[in-house]
Structure formats: structure tokens, C-alpha cells
Design an enzyme around this catalytic site. Structure first.
Site, PDB file in Angstrom:
ATOM      1  N   ASP A 130       0.897  -0.913   0.182  1.00  0.00           N
ATOM      2  CA  ASP A 130       0.286  -0.138   0.319  1.00  0.00           C
ATOM      3  C   ASP A 130       1.070   1.087  -0.163  1.00  0.00           C
ATOM      4  O   ASP A 130       2.077   1.344   0.297  1.00  0.00           O
ATOM      5  CB  ASP A 130      -0.929  -0.008   1.249  1.00  0.00           C
ATOM      6  CG  ASP A 130      -0.010  -0.629   2.148  1.00  0.00           C
ATOM      7  OD1 ASP A 130       1.329  -0.223   2.399  1.00  0.00           O
ATOM      8  OD2 ASP A 130      -1.088  -0.944   3.455  1.00  0.00           O
ATOM      9  N   ASN A 142      -6.093  -2.893  14.567  1.00  0.00           N
ATOM     10  CA  ASN A 142      -8.279  -2.964  13.909  1.00  0.00           C
ATOM     11  C   ASN A 142      -8.161  -3.997  13.466  1.00  0.00           C
ATOM     12  O   ASN A 142      -9.720  -4.482  12.641  1.00  0.00           O
ATOM     13  CB  ASN A 142      -9.329  -2.085  13.168  1.00  0.00           C
ATOM     14  CG  ASN A 142      -8.597  -1.435  11.941  1.00  0.00           C
ATOM     15  OD1 ASN A 142      -7.746  -2.085  11.701  1.00  0.00           O
ATOM     16  ND2 ASN A 142      -8.733  -0.266  10.949  1.00  0.00           N
ATOM     17  N   HIS A 168      -7.033  -4.455  10.138  1.00  0.00           N
ATOM     18  CA  HIS A 168      -6.173  -4.911   8.755  1.00  0.00           C
ATOM     19  C   HIS A 168      -5.368  -5.106   8.232  1.00  0.00           C
ATOM     20  O   HIS A 168      -4.807  -5.562   9.186  1.00  0.00           O
ATOM     21  CB  HIS A 168      -7.123  -2.882   8.350  1.00  0.00           C
ATOM     22  CG  HIS A 168      -5.511  -2.106   9.149  1.00  0.00           C
ATOM     23  ND1 HIS A 168      -5.457  -0.658   8.966  1.00  0.00           N
ATOM     24  CD2 HIS A 168      -4.097  -2.741   8.809  1.00  0.00           C
ATOM     25  CE1 HIS A 168      -4.256  -0.381   9.067  1.00  0.00           C
ATOM     26  NE2 HIS A 168      -3.891  -1.462   9.263  1.00  0.00           N
ATOM     27  N   GLU A 227      -9.951  -2.444   5.290  1.00  0.00           N
ATOM     28  CA  GLU A 227     -10.904  -1.274   6.736  1.00  0.00           C
ATOM     29  C   GLU A 227     -11.841  -2.549   7.214  1.00  0.00           C
ATOM     30  O   GLU A 227     -11.955  -3.085   6.193  1.00  0.00           O
ATOM     31  CB  GLU A 227     -10.362  -0.022   6.696  1.00  0.00           C
ATOM     32  CG  GLU A 227      -9.202   0.629   6.182  1.00  0.00           C
ATOM     33  CD  GLU A 227      -8.800   0.658   7.772  1.00  0.00           C
ATOM     34  OE1 GLU A 227      -8.228   0.024   8.878  1.00  0.00           O
ATOM     35  OE2 GLU A 227      -7.661   1.804   7.543  1.00  0.00           O
TER      36      GLU A 227
END
Ligand code: PGA
Length: 241
Positions: A67, A136, A138, A143
């Protein structure tokens, strides 16, 4: 899924580096999927040490990063382009032309995303994908959401990710709100996956990604359906297992 619980961050990093180096020794022209963030810094350091000792040669490797922030100049200190150069590429003999990072400055997001997928395909697919995990759940910047993107895409970063990553920026308002990220299928097509996690702030996500259920609110949980995944985590990240 194999789970290796290591005593500390250094041992986690060394184990991951050994797996990456073994892959390259067995197949010098390996296609690696690479991750950024705080977690893999020690793994890159260990790989550089192995390179300096003549134990591993990166000259034939091809790499694809997961990313990149959208709208951040490559030269920005916080770009993943800069991170990869500083932490890894400038220390080893991997030719720059064989490294790939999504272009977060592109004026044509669709072409960039399709082109990135095509480059991975043309390279023969990813042999070994290194992953971190967000607090979280991801992976890459996939996400938590009701739906997950299959392929490389432009993503709105979650509030938690923006908050977590603000430690690298002057203030939270400086964190880009979007990023380009490979998709879930791009990751799942890798022949082998190594996910690293360190610290108690990752313990909940590690518990939920190994609980026997796939849940798009914990994107990493899909890795439970992959045939060749190694989780390398330290004691703190394993605290809730
Ligand atoms: P970190 O990020 O290694 O900086 O904790 C991991 C991730 O968000 O994937």
C-alpha cells in the site's frame, strides 16, 4: 495456520527474516509482497544483516508493496516509498526497477490499480507475502467494512488507522485520509503468507483473526482460509490466545 509465539520483538523479527531469506535461497527470483509500519522494521534490519554477512542475495528478487498513502509525494518522509528505501532497499542489492509500490501521486487511480494487479500477475504472482496487522484487524489498508475490496483499490482510511498512524505525522490532520491498497484476493493469491504482530495493542485483533470465523469487520480473519499462513507473534500479541 501455523502460530509461532516468540519471546520478544527481536526473536519475532529474526524468525520472519529467516523465513524470507529461506524463500530467497530456495528461489532466488522470488516475488515478495512487502509490508511497512513499525512491526517489520526489525525483520528488515535482520535481513540487511544477513545480506551483509553474504547469507542472502536479493539481486533477482521482485517486490510489491501492499500500500501507499494517496496524495503524499514520494519524497515525503512519511511515504511508504521513503520508508522502504530507508529501512530496506538502500541497504541491499535489490535493483530499484524490480521494486514496486503503488503510486500514491497518480492522476489515474483506476489505471494505477489495474496496472498494479497486472504487474503482479506478469511477475508470476506473489511467492511470499509479509503482512502486519492493524489494531482493528486490517491487512494492507483493507479496513473493517461490510464489504471488502477484492483487488487493488483506493480506500478511505478508518478513524482508528488515522489516529494510529498520526504518530508519524506532525498532527492527526496531516495524515492522508486515503490510500492505495492491494485487495483481499491480491493477498490471498500469495502462495505463502507470513503475518507479524507485536505488542498488547494487537492482542485483540490476533484473537479475533484466529477464532474460527471469517468476519469482514476483522479483515485478517480471512487468512484462516489460506492453506499456507504463518503467524509470528510475540508474547504480548499472543496474550489473549
Ligand atoms: P504497525 O502497523 O506495524 O505500524 O503496527 C501494522 C498495520 O497497520 O498493518
Amino acid at each position: 495456520m501455523r502460530i509461532y509465539i516468540e519471546d520478544n520483538y527481536e526473536k519475532m523479527s529474526k524468525k520472519a527474516a529467516l523465513i524470507v531469506a529461506s524463500q530467497i535461497i530456495l528461489k532466488p527470483a522470488s516475488v515478495l509482497g512487502l509490508a511497512t509500519g513499525t512491526t517489520p522494521v526489525g525483520m528488515y534490519k535482520a535481513l540487511v544483516e544477513m545480506y551483509n554477512e553474504g547469507e542472502v542475495d536479493f539481486s533477482e528478487v521482485i517486490s510489491f508493496n501492499l500500500d501507499e498513502y494517496y496524495g503524499l509525494a514520494k519524497e515525503s518522509p512519511q511515504s511508504y516509498y521513503t520508508y522502504m528505501h530507508e529501512q530496506f532497499f538502500k541497504h541491499i542489492n535489490l535493483p530499484k526497477i524490480q521494486t514496486h509500490i503503488p503510486d500514491g501521486t497518480t492522476g489515474d487511480v483506476v489505471a494505477e490499480c489495474l496496472g498494479y494487479e497486472e504487474k503482479i500477475r506478469a511477475a508470476g504472482g506473489i511467492d511470499l507475502q509479509v503482512l502486519g496487522i492493524g489494531g482493528n484487524g486490517h491487512v494492507g489498508f483493507n479496513e473493517p467494512n461490510d464489504k471488502l475490496n477484492v483487488l487493488t483499490h483506493l480506500v478511505d482510511l478508518s478513524e482508528k488507522t488515522i489516529r494510529d498512524n498520526s504518530r508519524f505525522f506532525k498532527s492527526e490532520s496531516d495524515v492522508p485520509r486515503q490510500a492505495l491498497s492491494v485487495g483481499i484476493a491480491t493477498i490471498m493469491k500469495a502462495r505463502q503468507i507470513v503475518l507479524l504482530a507485536s505488542g498488547k495493542e494487537k492482542a485483540e485483533a490476533i484473537k479475533e483473526m484466529t477464532d474460527g470465523y471469517v468476519n469482514t469487520q476483522i479483515p485478517a480473519s480471512i487468512l484462516q482460509t489460506h492453506a499456507n499462513v504463518s503467524l509470528i507473534i510475540d508474547r504480548d500479541a499472543a496474550a489473549l490466545l
